[in-house]
Scaffold this active site. Structure first.
Site, PDB file in Angstrom:
ATOM      1  CD  GLU A  72     -29.207 -71.097  -9.284  1.00 38.71           C
ATOM      2  OE1 GLU A  72     -30.405 -70.867  -9.852  1.00 38.71           O
ATOM      3  OE2 GLU A  72     -28.882 -72.322  -9.226  1.00 38.71           O
ATOM      4  CB  CYS A 101     -31.545 -68.561  -7.992  1.00 42.40           C
ATOM      5  SG  CYS A 101     -31.392 -69.936  -6.613  1.00 42.40           S
TER       6      CYS A 101
END
Length: 145
Positions: A72, A101
């Site tokens: 991601e 993240c």
């Protein structure tokens, strides 16, 4: 879009993210991500080493090297270097995000997260829920149909 049609799209994009994960050189875990906005894929990513580094994600003890980027993060960074924006987008990822993240996801303006496997630490998901990001968990058996 109807709920049923949205689910079909969610499953299809998550299947594509699973295919994308196969591009990763990581041996312990391969993770893939797609960012979709206005029914268009605006970015993709998989976990791996930064550009210019050898494509070896694990050290001699089979631990993931500290500088390996998560799928991601790679997808978000790709958008950052383009003319696109993640604002209001959906992130499709094969594994739920870690807490680091999750901060990137929220800060990038992503409003929806669709994931398959749950990461061992759910604090990233809890953070995103608190931040108002819609979370959708699609189980593996739905992706194998």
């Amino acid at each position: 879009m109807t709920e049923e049609k949205q689910r079909k799209y969610d499953v299809a994009y998550l299947k594509m993210a699973k295919e994308w994960a196969k591009l990763s050189y990581c041996k312990r875990k391969q993770v893939g991500a797609l960012i979709v906005k206005d029914k268009m894929i605006i970015s993709d990513g998989y976990n791996g080493t930064p550009t210019g580094f050898e494509n070896i994600c694990e050290d001699e003890n089979n631990y993931t090297k500290w500088y390996v980027l998560h799928a991601e993060a790679n997808a978000i960074l790709k958008v950052a270097s383009s003319t696109q924006s993640c604002k209001g987008a959906t992130l499709y990822i094969t594994m739920s995000p870690c807490k680091e993240c999750s901060k990137l996801i929220h800060q990038s303006g992503i409003k929806r997260l669709v994931y398959a496997d749950a990461y061992k630490d759910d604090s990233g998901l809890k953070f995103l829920q608190k931040a108002g990001v819609e979370l959708v968990h699609i189980h593996q058996n739905e992706l194998e149909e």
